[in-house]
Design a protein around this motif. Structure first.
Motif: not given
Length: 780
Positions: A274-282, A367-373
């Motif tokens: 189902g749907n999940h709420i995720v916070y991602i740092a950039f 140039s870009i960094d995406l991390d799942i918090l």
């Protein structure tokens, strides 16, 4: 016989051999002997005659003589000393009592502990248990080093823990306290724990699995003396019995040392579909950072990842590897159906395949960094992915933007503490300069047409107050109507003066916003604005141009012709397509509070308390925490909350259209649907606008969608220049007379952490800003 009186000798100093010392030598060591008798000395009190009581001088002398005679004897234990002393002090012929409590303390027999005490209770007749009082051993501050905590910075090195033990002993026990302490020390110092609660249970189990037939109960107290800098220590205490450990497997007393690469979090057993709420740092510090960030976020939609909201954008000093450019950082909140590992794969694809990130070394430029918090409230522990992110709680550039998107009571899934509390502690700390020059952040409102190094919209606690000079090109402005209308040479002359006086931003208005003013047509407004923008851009390409308009088409054409900022007095109320244009151009947007129209706003000044149960308002400050109101004055609370509530509802609409929080500049709209007293309240409590947050519960059939909006991180703009309430206060009918009055409000606004002031009299205000910045921001 019931005894109600006490006679005692406290901590009589002696020496004794009580077994081998910490270096395995049978040497004499200092001890302290205390005795306390249950007795009745009522007759001695009445007759003032010592023969009816116990003579503590005689008792003390008897103990000292006994210890002196036996100074070469190896008693082998504190208990044996206590038993020997009990025979002395219970001997009636030597003036002893009938019931006694004895304490034998040693401060030197254990190198790791501050003190060991054996306590026993004896009487003259049973020579054993007294009223069901058992002997006990107390260990004070057994000081150990172990790995304890759930976060990376805690697991990089061992930290100190103090262990206090109170062990209640069964009769005829065979407990040897030095063996217990040795085993606890050996086991704990080569083990690792996530919580002090687990450490406490482990110590209890170690004791009981070897001495379950000798011990009644154990009190274990664990203190982390250095966990929080402004306390003497924090920790836990628990009373344990052997029933607590029934059915548990015995501990392996030869545990393996955990390496820093391991991070054994408790994990969520199953991730539901189902749907999940995720916070991602950039983060980005190479190339066009803002472009990289926006591109990465836009690419999420290709992978069925819906952007729900963004934080403000921050500039941070590099961490771990300090010799590299500053980073642009923030956090986004998204919704998706992907599993954690699927989402990680998508983010890595965006980083390396879409944006072509090159990784030369760990923690280096990127140039870009995406991390799942965070992923719902789940925990994940895999070699390639740990959720919650292992390092998030040591990074202000992660926690500060994250806390703009999560409620103050949002609990970290592992630490069991609100994440906002972690941010508060981190902001109070000085940071570790060996790994990061400073943990303080600078807020930036990005402008796509301008090199970030030249962008003046960068703010921290010491940044200069920016001046927005007003260039009205209308015939009927309330303060300078007709001054810059029609004649291009005059307009350019006035523009140049604004810039020469120090205006970093020039706000150009083609529509008068004075109460009661008539509005021109859209085409007439464009005819006024576009030639001026083009003429200014021909002579000056650096100054920021703000367009004072509430029409989306006007905003669009002005942005196409060189404008940078949209200053919307209606906060999107007058034109529902304004947010679409702001989102499309990703330009800074000044959200000015108002009510009604220019013809009706003066009557709409009644601000009431919130009565909507689906709107929950908070005052939340990252450093001091949250409260439910500003003060006890309903008029103040209703006004500040009312303005903020109406602005937040407009922000909610803007975010759904794709506007990002880092585009927003707040303006409480002084003079717009406010009377004189309300304008003064706004100036007095200006700083509280930046502390406002709201939970908006949107009901969709039977489901409730919870939306949290925080004003933390938003820069504040104030426009008081020449306004009517100042003239009323100082009896200045002509707006041009209100320069000094305006300057007084400028100083007040700077003190309340306003970042931008919108003014007419730029030469005079520039001087005022210099004084205000010197006083309140140490800039001089």
């Amino acid at each position: 016989m019931m005894f109600k009186d006490k006679v005692f000798v406290n901590e009589l100093a002696a020496t004794a051999i009580m077994g081998n010392d910490a270096w395995n030598r049978p040497t004499a060591q200092p001890i302290k002997i205390s005795v306390e008798f249950d007795t009745d000395f009522s007759m001695a009190s009445k007759t003032d005659n010592l023969k009816y009581s116990l003579n503590y001088a005689v008792i003390s002398r008897n103990i000292m003589e006994f210890m002196k005679i036996n100074e070469s004897k190896n008693f082998k234990s504190l208990q044996n000393i206590g038993e020997a002393v009990s025979e002395i002090v219970l001997d009636e012929k030597k003036g002893g009592g009938e019931k006694v409590e004895i304490s034998i303390k040693s401060e030197k027999s254990e190198i790791r502990a501050d003190e060991i005490e054996y306590k026993l209770y004896r009487d003259r007749y049973t020579q054993g248990v007294v009223e069901d009082k058992l002997d006990s051993i107390n260990v004070k501050k057994l000081r150990l080093l172990t790995i304890i905590g759930v976060f990376t910075f805690e697991r990089l090195q061992k930290q100190l823990v103090d262990i206090d033990l109170t062990i209640e002993l069964l009769p005829h026990h065979n407990v040897i306290i030095h063996e217990i302490m040795e085993e606890i020390t050996r086991f704990v110092e080569v083990s690792n724990f996530k919580t002090v609660e687990a450490l406490e249970l482990t110590i209890g189990q170690l004791i009981f699995q070897h001495y379950d037939n000798d011990i009644s109960k154990v009190m274990v107290k664990i203190t982390k003396p250095n966990a929080i800098s402004y306390t003497e220590g924090v920790g836990v205490r628990s009373l344990l019995t052997k029933e607590r450990f029934a059915g548990l497997e015995k501990l392996n007393t030869k545990p393996q040392v955990e390496t820093n690469d391991q991070f054994n979090l408790p994990v969520t057993e199953e991730i539901k579909q189902g749907n999940h709420i995720v916070y991602i740092a950039f983060g980005s510090n190479v190339g066009d950072q803002v472009k990289n960030i926006n591109q990465a976020i836009d690419l999420l939609a290709k992978h069925d990842i819906e952007l729900l909201s963004t934080s403000s954008m921050y500039i941070s000093k590099p961490m771990y590897v300090k010799d590299q450019p500053d980073f642009f950082n923030g956090v986004i909140k998204v919704q998706c159906k992907h599993s954690p590992t699927e989402l990680l794969s998508i983010l890595k694809h965006i980083e390396y395949e879409e944006i072509k990130r090159h990784k030369d070394f760990e923690n280096g430029p990127r140039s870009i960094d995406l991390d799942i918090l965070l992923y719902d409230e789940s925990t994940v522990n895999k070699p390639e992915l740990t959720i919650p992110h292992k390092s998030m709680l040591e990074r202000t550039f992660v926690l500060q933007p994250l806390c703009e998107l999560i409620k103050p009571d949002f609990i970290h899934p592992v630490s069991a503490e609100p994440i906002h509390n972690h941010l508060k502690e981190l902001l109070k700390s000085q940071g570790n300069e060996s790994i990061q020059e400073s943990n303080k952040l600078m807020n930036i409102v990005p402008i796509s047409q301008i090199d970030p190094s030249l962008n003046p919209l960068k703010f921290d606690h010491k940044s200069k107050t920016l001046m927005m000079g007003i260039l009205n090109i209308t015939p009927d402005s309330f303060s300078d109507g007709g001054k810059s209308f029609g004649d291009m040479d005059t307009i350019i002359k006035n523009f140049k003066k604004l810039v020469e006086d120090g205006s970093e931003i020039v706000d150009i208005g083609g529509v008068s916003t004075r109460p009661g003013a008539d509005e021109p047509s859209e085409s007439e407004e464009l005819d006024r604005l576009l030639p001026v923008i083009k003429a200014i851009r021909d002579i000056n390409k650096e100054v920021l141009i703000s367009i004072d308009t509430y029409r989306s088409e006007v905003a669009k054409q002005c942005l196409d012709n060189g404008a940078n900022i949209i200053n919307d007095i209606s906060m999107g109320l007058y034109d529902e397509e304004m947010f679409d244009i702001v989102a499309q151009y990703q330009c800074p947007y000044i959200l000015n509070h108002t009510r009604g129209t220019s013809k009706t706003m003066s009557k709409l000044v009644n601000y009431e308390a919130n009565t909507n149960e689906d709107l929950i308002e908070l005052i939340n400050d990252p450093l001091t925490g949250q409260s439910n109101q500003i003060n006890d004055n309903p008029e103040v609370n209703n006004l500040i909350n009312g303005i903020s509530r109406e602005q937040s509802l407009q922000l909610s609409k803007a975010f759904k259209k794709g506007v990002r929080k880092w585009q927003i500049i707040l303006d409480p709209g002084i003079g717009f649907a406010k009377n004189l007293k309300q304008n003064l309240i706004i100036l007095k409590y200006l700083n509280y606008f930046k502390k406002y947050s709201i939970i908006i519960n949107e009901r969709l059939n039977e489901d409730i969608n919870e939306n949290y909006i925080s004003f933390n991180g938003l820069p504040l703009l104030v426009g008081t220049s020449r306004k009517k309430f100042l003239g009323t206060l100082n009896n200045e009918e002509n707006p041009t007379e209100r320069v000094v009055s305006t300057n007084a409000t400028i100083i007040s606004s700077i003190q309340q952490d306003c970042k931008i002031v919108r003014v007419h009299d730029t030469q005079e205000v520039a001087k005022t800003i210099r004084i205000g910045d010197a006083i309140y921001r140490d800039i001089y």
